[in-house]
Design a protein around this motif. Sequence first.
Motif, short mmCIF file in Angstrom:
data_model
loop_
_atom_site.label_atom_id
_atom_site.label_comp_id
_atom_site.label_asym_id
_atom_site.label_seq_id
_atom_site.Cartn_x
_atom_site.Cartn_y
_atom_site.Cartn_z
N GLU A 28 84.67 -8.89 48.78
CA GLU A 28 85.87 -8.73 49.62
C GLU A 28 86.49 -7.35 49.42
OE1 GLU A 28 87.10 -10.68 51.96
OE2 GLU A 28 85.34 -11.96 51.68
N LEU A 29 86.48 -6.87 48.19
CA LEU A 29 87.00 -5.53 47.92
C LEU A 29 86.17 -4.46 48.63
CD1 LEU A 29 87.88 -5.89 44.13
CD2 LEU A 29 89.51 -5.41 45.98
N HIS A 30 84.86 -4.69 48.72
CA HIS A 30 84.00 -3.74 49.43
C HIS A 30 84.37 -3.70 50.91
CE1 HIS A 30 80.51 -1.34 50.42
NE2 HIS A 30 80.13 -2.26 51.31
N LYS A 31 84.69 -4.86 51.47
CA LYS A 31 85.11 -4.90 52.88
C LYS A 31 86.40 -4.11 53.07
CE LYS A 31 83.10 -9.47 53.82
NZ LYS A 31 83.41 -10.87 54.19
N GLN A 32 87.35 -4.30 52.14
CA GLN A 32 88.62 -3.60 52.23
C GLN A 32 88.43 -2.09 52.03
OE1 GLN A 32 91.46 -5.01 53.23
NE2 GLN A 32 90.25 -6.90 53.44
N GLU A 33 87.49 -1.73 51.16
CA GLU A 33 87.20 -0.30 50.96
C GLU A 33 86.71 0.33 52.24
OE1 GLU A 33 83.87 2.60 48.95
OE2 GLU A 33 83.79 0.45 48.57
N SER A 34 85.80 -0.38 52.93
CA SER A 34 85.26 0.16 54.18
C SER A 34 86.35 0.32 55.22
CB SER A 34 84.16 -0.76 54.70
OG SER A 34 83.09 -0.87 53.76
N ALA A 35 87.24 -0.68 55.31
CA ALA A 35 88.32 -0.61 56.29
C ALA A 35 89.29 0.52 55.95
CB ALA A 35 89.06 -1.95 56.36
N TYR A 36 89.62 0.67 54.68
CA TYR A 36 90.55 1.73 54.26
C TYR A 36 89.95 3.11 54.49
CZ TYR A 36 93.81 4.34 51.32
OH TYR A 36 94.73 5.24 50.87
N LYS A 37 88.66 3.23 54.19
CA LYS A 37 88.00 4.52 54.38
C LYS A 37 87.98 4.91 55.85
CE LYS A 37 83.77 7.00 53.14
NZ LYS A 37 82.45 6.88 52.46
N ARG A 38 87.80 3.92 56.70
CA ARG A 38 87.71 4.19 58.14
C ARG A 38 89.09 4.42 58.76
NH1 ARG A 38 85.97 -0.47 59.51
NH2 ARG A 38 88.03 -1.25 60.12
N ASP A 39 90.06 3.57 58.43
CA ASP A 39 91.34 3.55 59.15
C ASP A 39 92.45 4.37 58.49
OD1 ASP A 39 90.10 1.84 60.93
OD2 ASP A 39 90.78 0.04 59.85
N VAL A 40 92.32 4.66 57.19
CA VAL A 40 93.39 5.39 56.49
C VAL A 40 92.87 6.71 55.95
CG1 VAL A 40 95.10 5.32 54.63
CG2 VAL A 40 94.55 3.23 55.89
N TYR A 41 91.91 6.63 55.04
CA TYR A 41 91.38 7.85 54.43
C TYR A 41 90.77 8.77 55.49
CZ TYR A 41 88.36 10.80 51.55
OH TYR A 41 87.73 11.88 50.97
N GLY A 42 90.11 8.17 56.48
CA GLY A 42 89.44 8.97 57.50
C GLY A 42 90.37 9.79 58.36
N ILE A 43 91.65 9.36 58.44
CA ILE A 43 92.61 10.10 59.28
C ILE A 43 92.80 11.52 58.76
CG2 ILE A 43 95.02 10.18 60.02
CD1 ILE A 43 95.06 7.16 59.96
N TRP A 49 94.62 16.17 62.26
CA TRP A 49 95.71 16.31 61.28
C TRP A 49 95.28 17.35 60.26
CZ3 TRP A 49 97.53 12.07 57.31
CH2 TRP A 49 98.72 12.51 56.70
N THR A 50 95.94 18.49 60.24
CA THR A 50 95.60 19.57 59.32
C THR A 50 96.87 20.12 58.69
OG1 THR A 50 95.71 21.23 61.07
CG2 THR A 50 93.54 20.23 60.64
N GLY A 51 96.70 20.96 57.68
CA GLY A 51 97.85 21.58 57.03
C GLY A 51 98.11 21.00 55.64
N LEU A 52 99.26 21.41 55.07
CA LEU A 52 99.59 20.99 53.70
C LEU A 52 99.80 19.49 53.60
CD1 LEU A 52 102.06 23.84 52.67
CD2 LEU A 52 99.67 23.58 52.01
N SER A 53 100.45 18.90 54.59
CA SER A 53 100.69 17.46 54.55
C SER A 53 99.39 16.68 54.58
CB SER A 53 101.59 17.03 55.70
OG SER A 53 100.97 17.31 56.95
N ALA A 54 98.43 17.14 55.36
CA ALA A 54 97.13 16.48 55.42
C ALA A 54 96.39 16.59 54.10
CB ALA A 54 96.28 17.08 56.55
N ASP A 55 96.47 17.78 53.49
CA ASP A 55 95.82 17.96 52.19
C ASP A 55 96.45 17.06 51.12
OD1 ASP A 55 94.20 19.86 53.31
OD2 ASP A 55 95.41 21.57 52.65
N ALA A 56 97.79 16.99 51.12
CA ALA A 56 98.48 16.14 50.15
C ALA A 56 98.13 14.67 50.37
CB ALA A 56 99.99 16.35 50.23
N ALA A 57 98.14 14.24 51.63
CA ALA A 57 97.79 12.85 51.94
C ALA A 57 96.35 12.55 51.56
CB ALA A 57 98.02 12.58 53.43
N ASN A 58 95.46 13.49 51.81
CA ASN A 58 94.05 13.29 51.49
C ASN A 58 93.84 13.04 50.01
OD1 ASN A 58 91.30 14.95 50.61
ND2 ASN A 58 91.02 13.60 52.38
N ARG A 59 94.58 13.79 49.17
CA ARG A 59 94.43 13.59 47.72
C ARG A 59 94.92 12.20 47.31
NH1 ARG A 59 95.93 19.14 47.68
NH2 ARG A 59 98.15 18.62 47.45
#
Length: 442
Positions: A28-43, A49-59
Amino acid sequence: MPTYREIMTTDLSTLTAAAGRWDGMAKELHKQESAYKRDVYGISMGQTWTGLSADAANRRFAITLKEFQNAQAEAKAVASLLRDAHRQFTDLRKKLESARADALEAGMAVSDEGVVSYDTAKLSQGERTALHHDPDYQQSVRTAVTSWQSRIDQLVKDVGEADTGVEIALTAVVIDSNLNDGTLTGFNGQAQGDIEKYEAEAAAAKDTRTQTNGWKSESNAKLTGPDVGFTITTDPKYGKEASVKAYADLFHWTADKTLTKGDWKLSGIADAYGGARATANYGFNEKGVVGKAEASAGLRALGEMRAEYGPYAGGYGRVEGFAGAEAGVNAKVTKEEVTVGAKAFAGAKGTIAGGGEVAGIGVGAAAEGWAGPGAEAWWGYKKDDDGTFRLGGKAGVSPILGGSVGFEITLDPDKLSKSVGDAADAVGDGASSVKDNITDLF
């Protein structure tokens, strides 16, 4: 430690059932990882979305994504440990069941609690008569019962040792072993599914070990936090104190090490804390009057070294640092303590302290440098839980730059008594030696 009855009656299949649930959690955690990577981390990885805010969010997103992966590794490791535990316990119980069957075949009886006795129900009348009247026969029975009891007790002990190993592994597997992954108490990405590996690590880091030079070493280290809490006790009757406590700990790390060799003892401690705390206590009962309130927020660090030679002599040195704000007031009057004091400070301060002790009587002093406004004063005496009496005081003031000085006198009755007793023995031994020498001369 599990008992004989618990070993023989516990349903071990619950371990494999729990292991299956942990494997399911990993999926189940693997499923949530895939969803998070696609819908949140991928943004934060795209071109919209570029710039300092994007870099900070990415980290930040990358840390959370890594935690999903670490959580899967930890869940799979727990599942593996549970199956390893099931295998060990099943094997050990089979050995215990086999020993019980052998004991029964040898004419013994084994109770549900694992107590071995001689089974007289199957004896003939002649054998019963011999048992009651033949001392050799009685001795052989006692020897046999003792032997079978020892065998069963040892197998029960083996299960207990295995149970301890499982506890060590399950405790260690959930500790975040990488403090550089962006979290202090996150999931363990280096989790292992082998009980023996954790037992080996615990043995290697065992608190007490003898070094080649004869010194014995003991060491401990602990890291906790983040943590928040609030407690309140409103009834100060029956010798208790009413109290209110609130805290928000960012981290608290402490480590200590002790070296001993004969009467020599060398010890050191390091402690670091970051967070905020507020406490208040009061009590008015047959033990005395107590009132105390204090609050602080900031960072603290402490390092201390001590050297002692039995109860006869010792010394210590300590350095401390604090950055933040603190305030407090206290008054206590009991049969074992009389103290009064108040403080308020904001800024940074550094402390250097040291002292020595001879035959249980010690003197210490401390000096602080302050950068920031504040004032502090306290005085009192008290008796510690170990029986040591302490008398001391401290005073300081700082408009902008200033500091404080303090002193302390201690008396340890046990060390004083031991030192005086040893001195008296030494004098007696010396007098006896002189007497023997004079006798030999004549």
